[in-house]
Design a protein around this motif. Structure first.
Motif, PDB file in Angstrom:
ATOM      1  N   GLU A 235      44.907  30.024  22.111  1.00  0.00           N
ATOM      2  CA  GLU A 235      46.351  30.115  21.895  1.00  0.00           C
ATOM      3  C   GLU A 235      46.685  31.151  20.825  1.00  0.00           C
ATOM      4  O   GLU A 235      47.720  31.816  20.899  1.00  0.00           O
ATOM      5  CB  GLU A 235      46.915  28.745  21.479  1.00  0.00           C
ATOM      6  CG  GLU A 235      46.790  27.657  22.531  1.00  0.00           C
ATOM      7  CD  GLU A 235      47.700  27.874  23.724  1.00  0.00           C
ATOM      8  OE1 GLU A 235      48.638  28.678  23.618  1.00  0.00           O
ATOM      9  OE2 GLU A 235      47.464  27.240  24.767  1.00  0.00           O
ATOM     10  N   ARG A 236      45.791  31.303  19.843  1.00  0.00           N
ATOM     11  CA  ARG A 236      46.045  32.274  18.779  1.00  0.00           C
ATOM     12  C   ARG A 236      45.859  33.703  19.261  1.00  0.00           C
ATOM     13  O   ARG A 236      46.376  34.634  18.634  1.00  0.00           O
ATOM     14  CB  ARG A 236      45.123  31.995  17.585  1.00  0.00           C
ATOM     15  CG  ARG A 236      45.612  30.848  16.705  1.00  0.00           C
ATOM     16  CD  ARG A 236      44.832  30.770  15.410  1.00  0.00           C
ATOM     17  NE  ARG A 236      43.494  30.227  15.617  1.00  0.00           N
ATOM     18  CZ  ARG A 236      43.205  28.937  15.514  1.00  0.00           C
ATOM     19  NH1 ARG A 236      44.153  28.061  15.226  1.00  0.00           N
ATOM     20  NH2 ARG A 236      41.969  28.510  15.718  1.00  0.00           N
ATOM     21  N   ASN A 237      45.118  33.899  20.332  1.00  0.00           N
ATOM     22  CA  ASN A 237      44.939  35.244  20.882  1.00  0.00           C
ATOM     23  C   ASN A 237      44.973  35.165  22.406  1.00  0.00           C
ATOM     24  O   ASN A 237      43.939  35.206  23.070  1.00  0.00           O
ATOM     25  CB  ASN A 237      43.615  35.859  20.413  1.00  0.00           C
ATOM     26  CG  ASN A 237      43.549  37.356  20.667  1.00  0.00           C
ATOM     27  OD1 ASN A 237      44.289  37.884  21.497  1.00  0.00           O
ATOM     28  ND2 ASN A 237      42.673  38.044  19.970  1.00  0.00           N
ATOM     29  N   PRO A 238      46.168  35.054  23.000  1.00  0.00           N
ATOM     30  CA  PRO A 238      46.287  34.885  24.460  1.00  0.00           C
ATOM     31  C   PRO A 238      45.711  36.043  25.257  1.00  0.00           C
ATOM     32  O   PRO A 238      45.402  35.879  26.443  1.00  0.00           O
ATOM     33  CB  PRO A 238      47.807  34.779  24.663  1.00  0.00           C
ATOM     34  CG  PRO A 238      48.355  34.355  23.343  1.00  0.00           C
ATOM     35  CD  PRO A 238      47.472  34.990  22.325  1.00  0.00           C
ATOM     36  N   ALA A 239      45.554  37.222  24.641  1.00  0.00           N
ATOM     37  CA  ALA A 239      45.014  38.372  25.361  1.00  0.00           C
ATOM     38  C   ALA A 239      43.576  38.132  25.821  1.00  0.00           C
ATOM     39  O   ALA A 239      43.084  38.836  26.706  1.00  0.00           O
ATOM     40  CB  ALA A 239      45.067  39.618  24.480  1.00  0.00           C
ATOM     41  N   MET A 240      42.898  37.146  25.231  1.00  0.00           N
ATOM     42  CA  MET A 240      41.522  36.848  25.615  1.00  0.00           C
ATOM     43  C   MET A 240      41.428  35.784  26.704  1.00  0.00           C
ATOM     44  O   MET A 240      40.329  35.442  27.146  1.00  0.00           O
ATOM     45  CB  MET A 240      40.716  36.395  24.391  1.00  0.00           C
ATOM     46  CG  MET A 240      40.499  37.470  23.353  1.00  0.00           C
ATOM     47  SD  MET A 240      39.431  36.889  22.006  1.00  0.00           S
ATOM     48  CE  MET A 240      39.396  38.348  20.951  1.00  0.00           C
ATOM     49  N   ALA A 241      42.562  35.266  27.147  1.00  0.00           N
ATOM     50  CA  ALA A 241      42.542  34.144  28.089  1.00  0.00           C
ATOM     51  C   ALA A 241      41.838  34.478  29.391  1.00  0.00           C
ATOM     52  O   ALA A 241      41.182  33.633  29.993  1.00  0.00           O
ATOM     53  CB  ALA A 241      43.976  33.679  28.367  1.00  0.00           C
ATOM     54  N   HIS A 242      41.965  35.735  29.843  1.00  0.00           N
ATOM     55  CA  HIS A 242      41.411  36.080  31.149  1.00  0.00           C
ATOM     56  C   HIS A 242      39.889  36.147  31.153  1.00  0.00           C
ATOM     57  O   HIS A 242      39.269  36.282  32.216  1.00  0.00           O
ATOM     58  CB  HIS A 242      42.003  37.405  31.639  1.00  0.00           C
ATOM     59  CG  HIS A 242      41.492  38.608  30.907  1.00  0.00           C
ATOM     60  ND1 HIS A 242      41.715  38.801  29.566  1.00  0.00           N
ATOM     61  CD2 HIS A 242      40.775  39.674  31.319  1.00  0.00           C
ATOM     62  CE1 HIS A 242      41.155  39.945  29.194  1.00  0.00           C
ATOM     63  NE2 HIS A 242      40.577  40.491  30.241  1.00  0.00           N
ATOM     64  N   LEU A 243      39.258  36.046  29.989  1.00  0.00           N
ATOM     65  CA  LEU A 243      37.797  36.043  29.932  1.00  0.00           C
ATOM     66  C   LEU A 243      37.214  34.745  30.480  1.00  0.00           C
ATOM     67  O   LEU A 243      36.083  34.723  30.969  1.00  0.00           O
ATOM     68  CB  LEU A 243      37.324  36.244  28.491  1.00  0.00           C
ATOM     69  CG  LEU A 243      37.698  37.565  27.798  1.00  0.00           C
ATOM     70  CD1 LEU A 243      37.247  37.530  26.347  1.00  0.00           C
ATOM     71  CD2 LEU A 243      37.077  38.747  28.520  1.00  0.00           C
TER      72      LEU A 243
END
Length: 302
Positions: A235-243
């Motif tokens: 949640e603190r870095n949503p840009a990593m969610a797709h990993l």
């Protein structure tokens, strides 16, 4: 999605970074932003995997003295050998949300990570299915693209905020639009890159693991649990969610209108077709067991 299209999307993401730079400082700002993007791409190539593992506080699995972790390591290394891949580094993340991801700039420098929640919830066969999926990403060389995309998309969102506060004085409406549209555009690029790669990793992972139904059951259980357990690091870095194999932001519901992951139901249907079944979803998941306790689902761990 072929590699040429993926590289074109990454180029578009970099161009978006330059456009936001133009909004902040005109032509000079755009050139600086593009130079920064080039440096970030180079830095991400060598270090993004370390950044991702550090962000989620992953620890080497070999240092964890638990029978299931040891089985997870042994099975992952055996699957890598079966797939014709170098042995990856294997990590554990202390997080109750069941999930997993792969990272690394190439198969020779790959790493895979699973959360303690995943190891507690799934059977050994299902964990094999998940790790076969992650190794498929390594085999397809998706890991570098996905990690660099996360780095650049996160930077676009950050730069968009700068555009509003520092470039918005000249054009406040334009600054506001950039702040809203740039992160959305970056998310759309992430979706385009990620979704097709997940389907392909499911297919190849089913071939590596030899058990499409186990991966289908794992996806169903992880999807259900992700709505109940919030992954605060994600949640603190949503840009990593797709990993991750399943969207780790699912615990926030409405925050994920534009998901980087394809429909889990469609992924399960594809896997069941590969297994020669009817396409029906597997049986509902059993209640998860706590980390460190024997799993409640049937299936040997020895």
């Amino acid at each position: 999605m072929n590699h040429l299209k993926t590289y074109a999307l990454l180029a578009g993401l970099t161009a978006l970074f330059g456009a936001v730079g133009f909004m902040i400082g005109g032509t000079g700002g755009m050139l600086i932003a593009l130079a920064v993007a080039a440096v970030m791409n180079l830095f991400a190539y060598w270090n993004a995997d370390k950044m991702v593992l550090s962000h989620f506080r992953a620890q080497p699995a070999e240092s964890v003295r638990d029978p299931r972790v040891q089985a997870y390591v042994a099975d992952t290394l055996a699957l890598a050998q079966r797939a014709g891949l170098p042995a990856p580094k294997v990590y554990v993340i202390d997080n109750p949300q069941p999930n997993a991801f792969a990272t690394g700039r190439n198969p020779e420098n790959a790493a895979v990570a699973a959360t303690t929640g995943l190891l507690a919830m799934l059977t050994r066969e299902e964990i094999r299915g998940v790790m076969a999926h992650e190794l498929a990403h390594v085999k397809n060389r998706d890991t570098l693209t996905m990690t660099v995309t996360a780095t650049i998309a996160g930077a676009v969102a950050m730069l968009a905020n700068f555009a509003f506060f520092f470039g918005g004085n000249r054009n406040p409406i334009g600054g506001l639009l950039i702040m809203l549209i740039a992160p959305l555009a970056a998310s759309l690029v992430q979706m385009a890159i990620s979704r097709a790669r997940e389907y392909e990793a499911d297919r190849i992972g089913a071939e590596i693991g030899g058990d499409p139904e186990a991966l289908a059951r794992a996806l169903q259980k992880i999807e259900a649990a992700a709505h109940q357990r919030v992954n605060m690091d994600a949640e603190r870095n949503p840009a990593m969610a797709h990993l991750f194999i399943i969207n780790p932001l699912a615990g926030q519901g409405a925050d994920n209108l534009f998901s980087t992951h394809p429909s889990t139901r469609n992924r399960i249907a594809q896997l069941m077709q590969l297994a020669g079944g009817t396409g029906r979803a597997p049986q509902p998941a059993a209640a998860p067991g706590p980390w460190g306790a024997p799993p409640r689902q049937p299936g040997p761990w020895g």
